[in-house]
Design a protein around this motif. Structure first.
Motif, PDB file in Angstrom:
ATOM      1  N   GLY A 113       3.318 -37.774  54.086  1.00 35.94           N
ATOM      2  CA  GLY A 113       4.430 -38.683  53.833  1.00 35.94           C
ATOM      3  C   GLY A 113       5.742 -38.164  54.385  1.00 35.94           C
ATOM      4  N   PHE A 114       6.670 -39.090  54.645  1.00 39.85           N
ATOM      5  CA  PHE A 114       7.933 -38.755  55.295  1.00 39.85           C
ATOM      6  C   PHE A 114       8.768 -37.751  54.502  1.00 39.85           C
ATOM      7  CE2 PHE A 114       7.556 -43.359  56.844  1.00 39.85           C
ATOM      8  CZ  PHE A 114       6.819 -42.969  57.940  1.00 39.85           C
ATOM      9  N   SER A 115       8.681 -37.816  53.187  1.00 39.85           N
ATOM     10  CA  SER A 115       9.526 -36.943  52.370  1.00 39.85           C
ATOM     11  C   SER A 115       8.952 -35.540  52.235  1.00 39.85           C
ATOM     12  CB  SER A 115       9.703 -37.547  50.967  1.00 39.85           C
ATOM     13  OG  SER A 115      10.348 -38.801  51.035  1.00 39.85           O
ATOM     14  N   VAL A 116       7.711 -35.359  52.656  1.00 37.74           N
ATOM     15  CA  VAL A 116       7.048 -34.074  52.437  1.00 37.74           C
ATOM     16  C   VAL A 116       6.713 -33.379  53.750  1.00 37.74           C
ATOM     17  CG1 VAL A 116       5.101 -32.911  51.340  1.00 37.74           C
ATOM     18  CG2 VAL A 116       6.071 -34.961  50.288  1.00 37.74           C
ATOM     19  N   PHE A 117       5.928 -34.047  54.591  1.00 40.90           N
ATOM     20  CA  PHE A 117       5.438 -33.356  55.777  1.00 40.90           C
ATOM     21  C   PHE A 117       4.960 -34.368  56.814  1.00 40.90           C
ATOM     22  CE2 PHE A 117       2.691 -30.904  58.496  1.00 40.90           C
ATOM     23  CZ  PHE A 117       3.252 -29.635  58.509  1.00 40.90           C
ATOM     24  N   ASP A 118       5.811 -34.689  57.768  1.00 41.37           N
ATOM     25  CA  ASP A 118       5.419 -35.528  58.898  1.00 41.37           C
ATOM     26  C   ASP A 118       6.081 -35.020  60.169  1.00 41.37           C
ATOM     27  OD1 ASP A 118       3.524 -37.653  58.721  1.00 41.37           O
ATOM     28  OD2 ASP A 118       4.777 -38.601  57.212  1.00 41.37           O
ATOM     29  N   GLU A 119       6.144 -33.696  60.291  1.00 33.88           N
ATOM     30  CA  GLU A 119       6.770 -33.084  61.448  1.00 33.88           C
ATOM     31  C   GLU A 119       6.140 -33.565  62.758  1.00 33.88           C
ATOM     32  OE1 GLU A 119       6.588 -31.678  58.642  1.00 33.88           O
ATOM     33  OE2 GLU A 119       8.175 -30.228  58.310  1.00 33.88           O
ATOM     34  N   GLY A 120       6.985 -33.819  63.726  1.00 37.73           N
ATOM     35  CA  GLY A 120       6.506 -34.249  65.033  1.00 37.73           C
ATOM     36  C   GLY A 120       6.281 -35.739  65.148  1.00 37.73           C
ATOM     37  N   SER A 121       6.392 -36.466  64.052  1.00 35.81           N
ATOM     38  CA  SER A 121       6.166 -37.908  64.069  1.00 35.81           C
ATOM     39  C   SER A 121       7.378 -38.637  64.632  1.00 35.81           C
ATOM     40  CB  SER A 121       5.885 -38.412  62.655  1.00 35.81           C
ATOM     41  OG  SER A 121       7.056 -38.315  61.852  1.00 35.81           O
ATOM     42  N   GLY A 122       7.221 -39.940  64.879  1.00 36.05           N
ATOM     43  CA  GLY A 122       8.347 -40.734  65.331  1.00 36.05           C
ATOM     44  C   GLY A 122       9.464 -40.752  64.310  1.00 36.05           C
ATOM     45  N   HIS A 123       9.106 -40.848  63.034  1.00 36.80           N
ATOM     46  CA  HIS A 123      10.102 -40.830  61.965  1.00 36.80           C
ATOM     47  C   HIS A 123      10.866 -39.503  61.974  1.00 36.80           C
ATOM     48  CE1 HIS A 123      11.625 -41.832  57.861  1.00 36.80           C
ATOM     49  NE2 HIS A 123      11.631 -40.518  57.736  1.00 36.80           N
ATOM     50  N   TRP A 124      10.142 -38.408  62.085  1.00 44.07           N
ATOM     51  CA  TRP A 124      10.756 -37.075  62.082  1.00 44.07           C
ATOM     52  C   TRP A 124      11.676 -36.905  63.289  1.00 44.07           C
ATOM     53  CZ3 TRP A 124      10.659 -32.990  65.490  1.00 44.07           C
ATOM     54  CH2 TRP A 124      11.069 -31.741  64.994  1.00 44.07           C
ATOM     55  N   ILE A 125      11.251 -37.380  64.450  1.00 41.75           N
ATOM     56  CA  ILE A 125      12.054 -37.246  65.660  1.00 41.75           C
ATOM     57  C   ILE A 125      13.360 -38.027  65.519  1.00 41.75           C
ATOM     58  CG2 ILE A 125      12.183 -37.920  68.097  1.00 41.75           C
ATOM     59  CD1 ILE A 125       9.173 -37.207  68.277  1.00 41.75           C
ATOM     60  N   GLY A 126      13.278 -39.258  65.020  1.00 42.06           N
ATOM     61  CA  GLY A 126      14.484 -40.059  64.852  1.00 42.06           C
ATOM     62  C   GLY A 126      15.449 -39.468  63.849  1.00 42.06           C
TER      63      GLY A 126
ATOM     64  N   PRO B 260      17.169 -49.579  51.490  1.00 45.82           N
ATOM     65  CA  PRO B 260      16.077 -48.649  51.771  1.00 45.82           C
ATOM     66  C   PRO B 260      16.286 -47.875  53.080  1.00 45.82           C
ATOM     67  CG  PRO B 260      15.429 -50.879  52.325  1.00 45.82           C
ATOM     68  CD  PRO B 260      16.752 -50.996  51.634  1.00 45.82           C
ATOM     69  N   SER B 261      15.486 -46.846  53.248  1.00 45.20           N
ATOM     70  CA  SER B 261      15.622 -45.970  54.408  1.00 45.20           C
ATOM     71  C   SER B 261      15.458 -46.753  55.703  1.00 45.20           C
ATOM     72  CB  SER B 261      14.564 -44.862  54.338  1.00 45.20           C
ATOM     73  OG  SER B 261      14.680 -43.991  55.446  1.00 45.20           O
ATOM     74  N   PRO B 262      16.300 -46.480  56.697  1.00 46.15           N
ATOM     75  CA  PRO B 262      16.197 -47.190  57.979  1.00 46.15           C
ATOM     76  C   PRO B 262      14.948 -46.775  58.762  1.00 46.15           C
ATOM     77  CG  PRO B 262      17.779 -45.408  58.154  1.00 46.15           C
ATOM     78  CD  PRO B 262      17.383 -45.484  56.701  1.00 46.15           C
ATOM     79  N   ASP B 263      14.704 -47.487  59.848  1.00 47.86           N
ATOM     80  CA  ASP B 263      13.538 -47.221  60.685  1.00 47.86           C
ATOM     81  C   ASP B 263      13.873 -46.108  61.677  1.00 47.86           C
ATOM     82  OD1 ASP B 263      11.239 -47.222  62.130  1.00 47.86           O
ATOM     83  OD2 ASP B 263      11.424 -49.287  62.882  1.00 47.86           O
ATOM     84  N   PHE B 264      13.737 -44.874  61.234  1.00 53.06           N
ATOM     85  CA  PHE B 264      14.042 -43.737  62.104  1.00 53.06           C
ATOM     86  C   PHE B 264      13.108 -43.692  63.316  1.00 53.06           C
ATOM     87  CE2 PHE B 264      15.845 -42.121  58.052  1.00 53.06           C
ATOM     88  CZ  PHE B 264      17.120 -41.788  58.499  1.00 53.06           C
ATOM     89  N   ALA B 265      11.857 -44.113  63.132  1.00 50.57           N
ATOM     90  CA  ALA B 265      10.892 -44.064  64.230  1.00 50.57           C
ATOM     91  C   ALA B 265      11.312 -44.936  65.406  1.00 50.57           C
ATOM     92  CB  ALA B 265       9.510 -44.484  63.733  1.00 50.57           C
TER      93      ALA B 265
END
Length: 267
Positions: free
Chosen positions: A105-118, A163-168
């Motif tokens: 999940g985004f709040s815990v561990f999604d390193e390298g994902s589109g969300h994480w990059i944004g 709510p959280s924006p679309d970082f990805a």
């Protein structure tokens, strides 16, 4: 409201597929759906219930990593790394044992994902502003343009909105800035490739401790849209595990869902 929206989207997708195959939904003998979060009973049960209203035959709901692994290796051994909106690595050894790393999940561990990059891009430009006072870096302007913003203040408000924006959705902006030579953007994408390689290495180390040759495959929009991430990932995995064969071609996970559906269909 979400239930109605989900049902409408599923019905549209099924309708298009059936029209292309020239069949009716009731004629479908077996359906396999792969989606993120399928391991949670409440999600899999809801999707299964929606599909029961739309198609005939048996229904199987599995994780998106399951169909990706199937598409890449069939029933064989291998490690699949997915980097889309989220990220994770998932592998299976020759005995059928499986193991995952990441994807919590985004709040815990999604390193390298589109969300994480944004999200990392916004953090980087704001830190750069703190240190230099620079408001018009290539990455800052690219990110603002992607979200239709004109000022740094608007960017801060948008990034912290609820709510959280679309970082990805910022991935193309980061890639564009990196292609223009922006050092911040290139650093973020290099780190993304390193983090995704780390996920692969965790699964390889734990699932294949004897050092057996392991095929590795990739799937998702981060890999397919960013050559730098793919190259860093490839170099990092190959350097530590030279006996691994990393397939540079992108895997179409939907093919795995089709294969799994066909397994149980009547001939």
């Amino acid at each position: 409201m979400w239930f109605v929206w989900a049902r409408r989207r599923l019905a549209a997708a099924i309708g298009h597929a059936c029209a292309a195959a020239n069949i009716k939904p009731a004629q479908i003998e077996r359906t396999c759906v792969g989606l993120a979060g399928a391991g949670r009973p409440e999600i899999s049960s809801l999707v299964r219930r929606l599909l029961t209203e739309l198609v005939g035959g048996e229904i199987e709901v599995v994780g998106d990593m399951v169909i990706a692994l199937q598409a890449a290796f069939g029933d064989g051994a291998g490690v699949m790394v997915i980097a889309g909106t989220g990220s994770m690595a998932y592998g299976r050894d020759a005995s059928g044992n499986t193991l995952r790393a990441g994807g919590w999940g985004f709040s815990v561990f999604d390193e390298g994902s589109g969300h994480w990059i944004g999200r990392s891009a916004i953090a980087a430009v704001m830190r750069d502003y703190d240190e230099t006072g620079e408001e018009n870096s290539v990455l800052m302007n690219s990110v603002k343009k992607s979200w239709g913003l004109t000022t740094r203040e608007q960017l801060v408000l948008a990034a912290n909105a609820s709510p959280s924006p679309d970082f990805a959705a910022l991935l193309p902006a980061v890639v564009s800035a990196a292609d223009s030579g922006d050092a911040l953007a290139r650093s973020i994408l290099t780190q993304a490739g390193t983090e995704l390689a780390r996920l692969a290495k965790i699964v390889i180390r734990r699932l294949f401790p004897d050092g057996d040759p392991v095929p590795v495959a990739m799937s998702g929009g981060v890999f397919s849209n960013c050559a730098l991430v793919l190259q860093v990932f490839y170099n990092s995995v190959s350097a530590e595990y030279p006996n691994c064969s990393v397939n540079p071609a992108m895997i179409e996970a939907v093919r795995g869902a089709l294969e799994l559906a066909r397994k149980g269909a009547r001939v």
